[in-house]
Design an enzyme around this catalytic site. Structure first.
Site, PDB file in Angstrom:
ATOM      1  N   GLU A 186       1.176  -1.123  -0.022  1.00  0.00           N
ATOM      2  CA  GLU A 186      -0.083   0.075  -0.256  1.00  0.00           C
ATOM      3  C   GLU A 186       0.850   1.405   0.016  1.00  0.00           C
ATOM      4  O   GLU A 186       1.899   1.395   0.958  1.00  0.00           O
ATOM      5  CB  GLU A 186      -0.829  -0.015   1.232  1.00  0.00           C
ATOM      6  CG  GLU A 186      -2.415   0.757   1.098  1.00  0.00           C
ATOM      7  CD  GLU A 186      -3.100   1.359   2.518  1.00  0.00           C
ATOM      8  OE1 GLU A 186      -3.465   0.238   2.850  1.00  0.00           O
ATOM      9  OE2 GLU A 186      -3.885   2.349   2.507  1.00  0.00           O
ATOM     10  N   ARG A 187       0.442   2.075  -0.541  1.00  0.00           N
ATOM     11  CA  ARG A 187       1.263   3.632  -1.489  1.00  0.00           C
ATOM     12  C   ARG A 187       2.905   2.797  -2.093  1.00  0.00           C
ATOM     13  O   ARG A 187       3.722   3.732  -0.791  1.00  0.00           O
ATOM     14  CB  ARG A 187       1.066   4.379  -0.165  1.00  0.00           C
ATOM     15  CG  ARG A 187       0.142   4.505   0.581  1.00  0.00           C
ATOM     16  CD  ARG A 187      -0.719   4.730  -1.038  1.00  0.00           C
ATOM     17  NE  ARG A 187      -2.459   5.105  -0.432  1.00  0.00           N
ATOM     18  CZ  ARG A 187      -3.635   5.769  -1.135  1.00  0.00           C
ATOM     19  NH1 ARG A 187      -3.115   5.399  -2.289  1.00  0.00           N
ATOM     20  NH2 ARG A 187      -4.855   5.531  -1.022  1.00  0.00           N
ATOM     21  N   LYS A 306      -3.689  -0.410  13.831  1.00  0.00           N
ATOM     22  CA  LYS A 306      -4.665   0.727  13.344  1.00  0.00           C
ATOM     23  C   LYS A 306      -5.789   0.966  13.784  1.00  0.00           C
ATOM     24  O   LYS A 306      -6.866  -0.995  13.284  1.00  0.00           O
ATOM     25  CB  LYS A 306      -4.952   1.147  11.876  1.00  0.00           C
ATOM     26  CG  LYS A 306      -5.607   1.790  10.896  1.00  0.00           C
ATOM     27  CD  LYS A 306      -5.714   1.844   9.432  1.00  0.00           C
ATOM     28  CE  LYS A 306      -5.945   3.006   8.428  1.00  0.00           C
ATOM     29  NZ  LYS A 306      -5.327   2.853   7.509  1.00  0.00           N
ATOM     30  N   GLU A 310     -10.385   4.325   8.808  1.00  0.00           N
ATOM     31  CA  GLU A 310     -10.873   3.825   7.763  1.00  0.00           C
ATOM     32  C   GLU A 310     -10.691   2.685   7.327  1.00  0.00           C
ATOM     33  O   GLU A 310     -10.779   1.922   7.285  1.00  0.00           O
ATOM     34  CB  GLU A 310      -9.274   4.334   7.293  1.00  0.00           C
ATOM     35  CG  GLU A 310      -9.261   5.559   7.493  1.00  0.00           C
ATOM     36  CD  GLU A 310      -7.840   5.959   5.897  1.00  0.00           C
ATOM     37  OE1 GLU A 310      -7.348   5.293   5.646  1.00  0.00           O
ATOM     38  OE2 GLU A 310      -7.547   7.113   5.633  1.00  0.00           O
ATOM     39  N   ARG A 343      -1.958   3.959  16.765  1.00  0.00           N
ATOM     40  CA  ARG A 343      -2.001   4.787  15.881  1.00  0.00           C
ATOM     41  C   ARG A 343      -3.493   5.511  16.456  1.00  0.00           C
ATOM     42  O   ARG A 343      -4.590   5.514  16.597  1.00  0.00           O
ATOM     43  CB  ARG A 343      -2.354   4.685  14.080  1.00  0.00           C
ATOM     44  CG  ARG A 343      -1.266   3.624  13.952  1.00  0.00           C
ATOM     45  CD  ARG A 343      -1.003   2.960  12.526  1.00  0.00           C
ATOM     46  NE  ARG A 343      -0.515   4.409  11.566  1.00  0.00           N
ATOM     47  CZ  ARG A 343      -1.389   4.629  10.737  1.00  0.00           C
ATOM     48  NH1 ARG A 343      -2.643   4.170  10.682  1.00  0.00           N
ATOM     49  NH2 ARG A 343      -0.741   5.633  10.074  1.00  0.00           N
ATOM     50  N   ARG A 355     -12.219  17.465  10.261  1.00  0.00           N
ATOM     51  CA  ARG A 355     -11.395  16.178  10.287  1.00  0.00           C
ATOM     52  C   ARG A 355      -9.710  16.222  10.516  1.00  0.00           C
ATOM     53  O   ARG A 355      -9.148  15.681  11.565  1.00  0.00           O
ATOM     54  CB  ARG A 355      -9.922  15.499   8.952  1.00  0.00           C
ATOM     55  CG  ARG A 355      -9.970  14.189   9.225  1.00  0.00           C
ATOM     56  CD  ARG A 355      -9.684  13.669   7.799  1.00  0.00           C
ATOM     57  NE  ARG A 355      -8.270  13.254   7.199  1.00  0.00           N
ATOM     58  CZ  ARG A 355      -8.426  12.333   6.267  1.00  0.00           C
ATOM     59  NH1 ARG A 355      -8.180  12.538   5.679  1.00  0.00           N
ATOM     60  NH2 ARG A 355      -6.890  11.991   6.450  1.00  0.00           N
ATOM     61  N   LYS A 379       0.761  10.781  13.313  1.00  0.00           N
ATOM     62  CA  LYS A 379       1.542  11.868  12.030  1.00  0.00           C
ATOM     63  C   LYS A 379       2.336  13.090  12.548  1.00  0.00           C
ATOM     64  O   LYS A 379       1.956  13.901  12.872  1.00  0.00           O
ATOM     65  CB  LYS A 379       0.205  11.834  11.083  1.00  0.00           C
ATOM     66  CG  LYS A 379      -0.545  10.287  10.411  1.00  0.00           C
ATOM     67  CD  LYS A 379      -0.982   9.870   9.212  1.00  0.00           C
ATOM     68  CE  LYS A 379      -1.262   8.655   8.864  1.00  0.00           C
ATOM     69  NZ  LYS A 379      -1.950   8.465   7.330  1.00  0.00           N
ATOM     70  N   ASP A 384      -2.495  14.270   6.988  1.00  0.00           N
ATOM     71  CA  ASP A 384      -2.162  12.845   6.295  1.00  0.00           C
ATOM     72  C   ASP A 384      -1.456  13.150   5.055  1.00  0.00           C
ATOM     73  O   ASP A 384      -1.017  12.973   4.104  1.00  0.00           O
ATOM     74  CB  ASP A 384      -3.109  12.695   5.875  1.00  0.00           C
ATOM     75  CG  ASP A 384      -2.767  10.793   5.260  1.00  0.00           C
ATOM     76  OD1 ASP A 384      -1.923  10.662   5.290  1.00  0.00           O
ATOM     77  OD2 ASP A 384      -3.410  10.761   4.494  1.00  0.00           O
ATOM     78  N   GLU A 406       5.343   9.762  13.391  1.00  0.00           N
ATOM     79  CA  GLU A 406       5.048   8.227  11.902  1.00  0.00           C
ATOM     80  C   GLU A 406       5.707   9.837  11.107  1.00  0.00           C
ATOM     81  O   GLU A 406       4.622  10.900  10.564  1.00  0.00           O
ATOM     82  CB  GLU A 406       3.852   8.134  12.198  1.00  0.00           C
ATOM     83  CG  GLU A 406       3.300   7.124  11.204  1.00  0.00           C
ATOM     84  CD  GLU A 406       2.216   6.691  10.969  1.00  0.00           C
ATOM     85  OE1 GLU A 406       1.404   6.208  11.993  1.00  0.00           O
ATOM     86  OE2 GLU A 406       2.056   5.844   9.796  1.00  0.00           O
ATOM     87  N   GLU A 412       3.488   9.087  -0.689  1.00  0.00           N
ATOM     88  CA  GLU A 412       2.166   9.898  -1.271  1.00  0.00           C
ATOM     89  C   GLU A 412       1.556   9.972  -1.742  1.00  0.00           C
ATOM     90  O   GLU A 412       1.613  10.232  -3.061  1.00  0.00           O
ATOM     91  CB  GLU A 412       1.503   8.549   0.008  1.00  0.00           C
ATOM     92  CG  GLU A 412       0.174   8.274  -0.507  1.00  0.00           C
ATOM     93  CD  GLU A 412      -0.572   8.135   0.423  1.00  0.00           C
ATOM     94  OE1 GLU A 412      -0.270   7.217   1.617  1.00  0.00           O
ATOM     95  OE2 GLU A 412      -1.993   8.375   0.753  1.00  0.00           O
TER      96      GLU A 412
END
Ligand code: GCW
Length: 723
Positions: A186-187, A306, A310, A343, A355, A379, A384, A406, A412
């Site tokens: 992923e990514r 996580k 999502e 996370r 958000r 993060k 993001d 993080e 990405e």
């Protein structure tokens, strides 16, 4: 005829050898080629006539191998380990007390301050000869010291009077692989996963060792093998065998293995009816599972989770809190010495709140409720991994629970696999930002390393950019981001520039022209990208799903906060997200000392302008230009700067080996094209709202807005898999 044949054979042979030796990036920064500066070589040769390592262990075997290969490679002659008689100038390496002579030479070393991973390197004179001593409390400390010493030589620095003591400022320096068991990443923009799960545990790819070695050489001491969008199967015996095989390879390099835990694993793997963290059967299941994991991997590090984000399952599915969820796992690993990295990247489905505010709102009330072997992985910014974000307000806000950083090494949102972007300046910008948590001087870095509030364990994670591409990271310069992450996790006080220089010298050459030019390109690259993608605090305006390319027009997504219009809020009046008290008031999540830096659009550092403010198109920016003109100016100057990077690289032709030079050259050409694509798409799109002209001095976009809006990139890599 026969002579011709022999000549042909000789030529072929040369070509084969040459091809085999051609640089392709596989060796990363660990290229120990012969030193081409004759007088320096002479100095080094007379400074290291021999070497000796005290002690035996798998790690010490690596120490020996690195010294044998590194020194012989750089000095161009075999430099072998000395026997019991020591003579001449030499290099000695060993733990404290591993040998009386080494001990006698290292009386000045403050071993207590070195901790478990630090090292000391000192040049001492004994009996009229020069001896370099690398020492530490542990074997791994010695290995770190050896890599440091070899790096000095790679950088052509003097080794005549060394007095170095170094220990990491952060405990857990960890890569997070977003690698799936089917080998997609992923990514990921560097091919498939480096973990060949299907053929493990029997097939041990030599890359696994090289991976561990590269990490150890920059101080990375942990790795999470699997994606945070987790698959419970990795916790099954079938996969644990494979995990064990990797852990066994990594161990002597000082690297601990972690896994991602899917919160619903008790249901999916264990056949239970619930994954409720307060349910006895669930608690037992995790304890047993953890005991089982430790049978395979006795030094297993713990879990990264996580949850309730999502679509991932989590404690909130059972009306429990993140603390309940984290503590469930923390209790299970506690007796084994494991930790849980939980996370903070959560944002709710129902919540209409900005958000950017949600993680803070969710976690601050839970501060103090987490076990002491839980770290909250935050993060760097609140949305993001955007090209630029102000630091996350959670840093400093959690007082009793250790936050860990993080960063996203994989690009990405930073041009993915095609843009040269060195992230040193981005990481430093965040690390050096002052949270004002306990007054001035409470930088994010000091929060992380436990200087602001003391924490039991500290950590810094980087989402890996490694894949099975020959050069590891897809874009050769992706290697520099892996490198700078490791170096900063070890010592966040280093500057982005000095690390760029180290990397350049070790990766390419010590030729001053190369060093200066490559370092220069690297140092400007991030700011240039911000200018042609998201200048002045714009954010989250990329293509949907794959996140490749521009998409400021994205307005139809399953959730509003996945669209671009949610973030830029462009209308005929102006542009930007109002996060002041008149808007979402996200600024109030920062400490009072930090708020004034963001509150006033007149004084704010303009890199964050539209992150915090919705402003009219004719707002006067610091340059004297109106906001609209400044936006246009930034997009165009970003493209010009990208072209400039390409030009500078072209000037290096012949000074860098052809294979790597050509690769980067082609990538830069692509980067310029993509920068133009971003620029044209964004200025045309925003112009619809401003209704203002793009100055005549600027090249006109080649196509209409409609053309750009209709571009499709269906197979852009790294796309998030569907489950
Ligand atoms: O940035 C988003 C990515 C997702 C990722 C998620 C996360 C692993 O687009 O691909 O999922 O962040 O960090 O959890």
């Amino acid at each position: 005829m026969r002579t011709k044949f022999i000549v042909l054979q000789a030529i072929l042979c040369f070509m084969v050898i040459h091809a085999a030796m051609a640089e392709d990036g596989y060796r990363l920064w660990l290229r120990f080629d012969a030193i081409d500066d004759a007088s320096l070589l002479e100095d080094y040769r007379s400074g290291i006539e021999g070497w000796k390592v005290y002690g035996t262990s798998p790690t010490m075997d690596i120490v020996r191998k690195e010294l044998q290969e590194g020194l012989s490679g750089m000095l161009g002659v075999d430099v072998n380990e000395l026997g019991s008689t020591l003579s001449g100038s030499m290099l000695l390496a060993g733990k404290k007390d591993s040998d009386p002579f080494l001990r006698q030479l290292s009386t000045q070393v403050a071993y207590d301050s070195l901790g478990d991973e630090g090292f000391a390197i000192s040049t001492v004179e004994a009996d009229g000869r020069l001896i370099n001593v690398i020492t530490a409390n542990t074997d791994i400390g010695v290995l770190y010291g050896v890599y440091h010493f070899l790096r000095k030589m790679q950088m052509h620095e003097s080794i005549d009077s060394l007095a170095i003591q170094s220990s990491p400022r952060i405990d857990i320096r960890i890569l997070n692989h977003w690698d799936n068991l089917d080998r997609t990443v992923e990514r990921g923009y560097a091919g498939f996963s480096i973990w060949d799960w299907h053929r493990l545990p029997e097939l041990i790819d030599p890359r696994y060792t090289q991976y561990a070695r590269a990490n150890a050489s920059i101080g990375i001491n942990s790795t999470v093998l699997t994606n945070v969008n987790a698959n419970a199967l990795v916790l099954s015996p079938y996969y644990l065998e494979k995990v064990k095989a990797l852990a066994d390879i990594f161990r002597p390099y000082g690297i601990k293995v972690f896994l991602t835990a899917r919160f619903s694993a008790p249901i999916e793997l264990g056949g239970l009816e619930t994954a409720d963290p307060q349910d006895e059967t669930v608690i037992n299941w995790w304890h047993e599972k953890v005991d089982e994991i430790y049978k395979y991997v006795p030094d297993f590090g713990g879990f990264l989770v996580k949850a309730n984000s999502e679509g991932q399952p989590g404690p909130q599915n059972y009306d429990r809190s993140h603390a309940d969820g984290a503590n469930l796992l923390a209790d299970a690993v506690k007796d084994h010495g494991g930790i849980v990295m939980w996370r903070a990247f959560v944002y709710s489905n129902e919540e209409p709140e900005d958000r950017a505010k949600q993680a803070y709102n969710e976690f601050v009330p839970l501060d103090g409720e987490f076990r002491d072997n839980v770290l909250i992985q935050v993060k760097n910014g609140a949305i993001d991994f955007q090209p630029r974000e102000p630091f996350h307000p959670l840093f400093g806000a959690l007082k009793e629970t250790a936050p860990m950083m993080e960063f996203q090494i994989t690009q990405e949102y930073l041009g993915q696999g095609t843009h040269l972007v060195y992230q040193g300046p981005l990481y430093k910008e965040v690390l050096d930002a002052d949270t004002y948590a306990r007054g001035q001087g409470s930088s994010v870095a000091r929060v992380l390393d436990g200087s602001v509030d003391p924490f039991e364990t500290t950590g810094m994670a980087g989402v890996s950019n490694i894949g099975n591409d020959r050069n590891w990271t897809g874009h050769l310069f992706g290697q520099s981001n892996w490198y700078v992450f490791g170096r900063l996790a070890w010592d966040h006080t280093l500057s982005a520039e000095e690390i760029a220089e180290e990397w350049t010298r070790c990766t390419f050459s010590n030729d001053p022209e190369v060093v200066q030019s490559v370092t220069g390109i690297m140092m400007e690259s991030h700011e240039n990208l911000v200018d042609y993608m998201t200048p002045l605090g714009l954010h989250h305006i990329m293509g949907p799903g794959h996140h490749y390319g521009p998409g400021p027009w994205v307005s139809q997504m399953p959730r509003a906060d996945w669209t671009s219009v949610y973030y830029h809020k462009a209308d005929s009046e102006g542009i930007g997200f109002d996060r002041t008290a008149s808007g979402s008031d996200a600024i109030s999540q920062y400490f009072p000392g930090a708020q004034p830096f963001f509150n006033d659009p007149e004084t704010i550092d303009e890199k964050y302008l539209l992150w915090f403010h919705h402003l009219p198109w004719d707002f006067k920016t610091k340059s004297g230009r109106t906001l609209w003109d400044e936006i246009v100016f930034r997009y165009y100057s970003g493209v010009e700067a990208a072209k400039g990077m390409h030009d500078k690289w072209q000037d290096l032709e012949g000074l860098i080996d052809e294979g790597r030079w050509e690769h980067v050259n082609m990538m830069l050409e692509r980067q310029v094209n993509e920068a133009i694509l971003w620029r044209n798409s964004c200025v045309l799109y925003f112009q619809q709202f401003s209704g203002l002209p793009i100055g005549a001095e600027y090249e006109k976009p080649a196509h209409s807005l409609e053309y750009y809006e209709n571009m499709r990139h269906p197979y852009a890599p790294g796309i998030r898999p569907r489950w």
